[in-house]
Design a protein around this motif. Structure first.
Motif, PDB file in Angstrom:
ATOM      1  N   SER A 245      -1.654  -4.579   5.298  1.00 28.91           N
ATOM      2  CA  SER A 245      -2.510  -3.806   4.398  1.00 28.91           C
ATOM      3  C   SER A 245      -1.656  -2.951   3.472  1.00 28.91           C
ATOM      4  O   SER A 245      -0.545  -2.560   3.829  1.00 28.91           O
ATOM      5  CB  SER A 245      -3.469  -2.922   5.199  1.00 28.91           C
ATOM      6  OG  SER A 245      -2.745  -2.076   6.091  1.00 28.91           O
TER       7      SER A 245
ATOM      8  N   LEU B  57       1.382 -10.252   0.626  1.00 26.63           N
ATOM      9  CA  LEU B  57       0.479  -9.280   0.029  1.00 26.63           C
ATOM     10  C   LEU B  57       0.845  -9.015  -1.422  1.00 26.63           C
ATOM     11  O   LEU B  57      -0.031  -8.872  -2.285  1.00 26.63           O
ATOM     12  CB  LEU B  57       0.513  -7.977   0.836  1.00 26.63           C
ATOM     13  CG  LEU B  57      -0.394  -6.842   0.369  1.00 26.63           C
ATOM     14  CD1 LEU B  57      -1.851  -7.271   0.408  1.00 26.63           C
ATOM     15  CD2 LEU B  57      -0.173  -5.597   1.231  1.00 26.63           C
TER      16      LEU B  57
ATOM     17  N   GLY C  56      -5.998 -11.616   2.640  1.00 31.18           N
ATOM     18  CA  GLY C  56      -6.575 -10.303   2.893  1.00 31.18           C
ATOM     19  C   GLY C  56      -6.759  -9.905   4.332  1.00 31.18           C
ATOM     20  O   GLY C  56      -7.396  -8.876   4.603  1.00 31.18           O
TER      21      GLY C  56
ATOM     22  N   ARG D  56      -1.522  -9.594  -4.668  1.00 33.37           N
ATOM     23  CA  ARG D  56      -1.837  -8.529  -5.622  1.00 33.37           C
ATOM     24  C   ARG D  56      -1.492  -8.928  -7.058  1.00 33.37           C
ATOM     25  O   ARG D  56      -2.096  -8.431  -8.012  1.00 33.37           O
ATOM     26  CB  ARG D  56      -1.073  -7.260  -5.252  1.00 33.37           C
ATOM     27  CG  ARG D  56      -1.517  -6.642  -3.935  1.00 33.37           C
ATOM     28  CD  ARG D  56      -2.890  -6.027  -4.044  1.00 33.37           C
ATOM     29  NE  ARG D  56      -3.364  -5.505  -2.780  1.00 33.37           N
ATOM     30  CZ  ARG D  56      -4.481  -4.825  -2.620  1.00 33.37           C
ATOM     31  NH1 ARG D  56      -5.273  -4.624  -3.655  1.00 33.37           N
ATOM     32  NH2 ARG D  56      -4.845  -4.395  -1.432  1.00 33.37           N
TER      33      ARG D  56
ATOM     34  N   SER E 194      -1.685 -12.469   4.801  1.00 30.87           N
ATOM     35  CA  SER E 194      -1.708 -11.316   3.900  1.00 30.87           C
ATOM     36  C   SER E 194      -2.300 -11.703   2.553  1.00 30.87           C
ATOM     37  O   SER E 194      -3.010 -10.915   1.910  1.00 30.87           O
ATOM     38  CB  SER E 194      -0.294 -10.759   3.707  1.00 30.87           C
ATOM     39  OG  SER E 194       0.235 -10.284   4.922  1.00 30.87           O
TER      40      SER E 194
ATOM     41  N   THR F  34       2.010  -1.642   2.304  1.00 31.61           N
ATOM     42  CA  THR F  34       3.108  -2.345   2.961  1.00 31.61           C
ATOM     43  C   THR F  34       3.735  -3.365   2.002  1.00 31.61           C
ATOM     44  O   THR F  34       3.020  -4.187   1.422  1.00 31.61           O
ATOM     45  CB  THR F  34       2.603  -3.079   4.209  1.00 31.61           C
ATOM     46  OG1 THR F  34       1.930  -2.153   5.057  1.00 31.61           O
ATOM     47  CG2 THR F  34       3.760  -3.713   4.966  1.00 31.61           C
TER      48      THR F  34
ATOM     49  N   PRO G 295      -7.110  -6.138   9.566  1.00 30.10           N
ATOM     50  CA  PRO G 295      -5.854  -6.324   8.842  1.00 30.10           C
ATOM     51  C   PRO G 295      -4.805  -5.263   9.180  1.00 30.10           C
ATOM     52  O   PRO G 295      -5.022  -4.075   8.979  1.00 30.10           O
ATOM     53  CB  PRO G 295      -6.285  -6.216   7.369  1.00 30.10           C
ATOM     54  CG  PRO G 295      -7.521  -5.382   7.395  1.00 30.10           C
ATOM     55  CD  PRO G 295      -8.210  -5.691   8.687  1.00 30.10           C
ATOM     56  N   SER G 296      -3.696  -5.701   9.727  1.00 27.09           N
ATOM     57  CA  SER G 296      -2.528  -4.846   9.975  1.00 27.09           C
ATOM     58  C   SER G 296      -1.365  -5.750  10.350  1.00 27.09           C
ATOM     59  O   SER G 296      -1.561  -6.891  10.803  1.00 27.09           O
ATOM     60  CB  SER G 296      -2.782  -3.822  11.081  1.00 27.09           C
ATOM     61  OG  SER G 296      -2.790  -4.424  12.349  1.00 27.09           O
TER      62      SER G 296
END
Length: 304
Positions: A248, A256, A244, A260, A241, A251, A162-163
């Motif tokens: 990461s 993402l 998962g 979350r 994202s 960011t 993950p990036s």
């Protein structure tokens, strides 16, 4: 008097060419003006681009983009102090959404641009040269195309880790084969025209024929598809994202942020709703612009 007469044909020729360009722009803007949804799409994308560029200036809490924690402000609802509320670490969601716009636009432009830089030369070569070159290019392309668009980036991003950089690489690997296939079909049609045959008869090189004459006359469908793909690239990047294997923490990537916040739904709805809303605005904007470009560049669509 004679010198004036001698130069007048050149002046008239230049004026005619200039008027032709102006007239083309006028027709394009007229068609755009008739399509209000396209204007809305342009406004959406410009809005996202501007807030992304100005994020460091207009974000009220630019430090909240990183791993700052303010647990005393955790999960605060939207207010005058925090327009979009705060997340579970007390960070301002509005500031993070603004910086997320910059990330999403970067992903869209970089991925589509890189995919086009790979797909255009290969599509031109396959469509114009043909023979073994076409067979080799298209067999490799078919291997990538046979894998569903969402499965391939998941596999690549999952293998690399993950990036944000790995997400963009995974999306480039996914998208370039589609541009090869699209451009190849356009080139094979255009190269049979008398105009191209005349250029070849005058001894023009293959590179000149491909990039100077074939490519400009084969870009219509490619430009429309690339514009729409920018929205889909943003959506797929957010999806990676979300599950998962994309960007990461910390960011401020929209997908993402939605991931979350899902565990706090529906009581703390702002955590996921505002990043998700901006994903929708960006994707919808690019799709509407793509429809407008198709109306401008494709005469057949205007006649329907």
């Amino acid at each position: 008097m004679a010198s004036q007469d001698a130069t007048s044909p050149t002046q008239r020729s230049f004026t005619d060419r200039y008027r032709g360009v102006i007239e083309a722009f006028r027709r394009s803007f007229y068609i755009l003006g008739r399509n209000r949804l396209t204007i809305v799409g342009i406004g959406m994308v410009l809005f996202i681009a501007v807030i992304g560029l100005l994020a460091p200036v207009i974000a009220p809490y630019p430090s909240h983009v990183g791993s700052v924690t303010e647990f005393g402000q955790s999960l605060q609802p939207p207010s005058s102090e925090h327009l979009f509320g705060t997340d579970r670490l007390g960070r301002d969601i509005f500031s993070r959404v603004l910086f997320g716009a910059r990330i999403s636009m970067k992903i869209a432009v970089f991925v589509v641009g890189a995919a086009l830089s790979i797909g255009i030369p290969l599509g031109l070569a396959a469509g114009y040269i043909g023979g073994r070159v076409e067979m080799l290019i298209m067999r490799v392309t078919d291997i990538f195309v046979s894998i569903p668009r969402l499965i391939l980036p998941v596999a690549v991003a999952g293998a690399l880790g993950p990036s944000l950089e790995n997400v963009m690489l995974a999306l480039i690997v996914t998208w370039w084969p589609w541009y090869v296939r699209l451009l190849r079909s356009e080139v094979k049609e255009v190269k049979e025209s008398e105009y191209i045959q005349a250029i070849e008869g005058l001894g023009a090189s293959r590179l000149r024929v491909m990039f100077v004459h074939l490519l400009p006359n084969s870009l219509t469908s490619l430009l429309v598809q690339a514009t729409m793909d920018m929205g889909w690239v943003i959506l797929v990047a957010a999806s990676l994202s979300f599950i998962g294997i994309g960007a990461s923490p910390p960011t401020p990537e929209w997908g993402l942020m939605v991931a979350r916040g899902r565990e706090f739904m529906p009581t703390h709805w702002w955590f996921s709703v505002f990043p998700g809303l901006f994903i929708f605005i960006n994707v919808m904007g690019f799709n509407l612009i793509g429809d407008g470009l198709r109306d401008i560049l494709d005469p057949k669509s205007r006649m329907e």
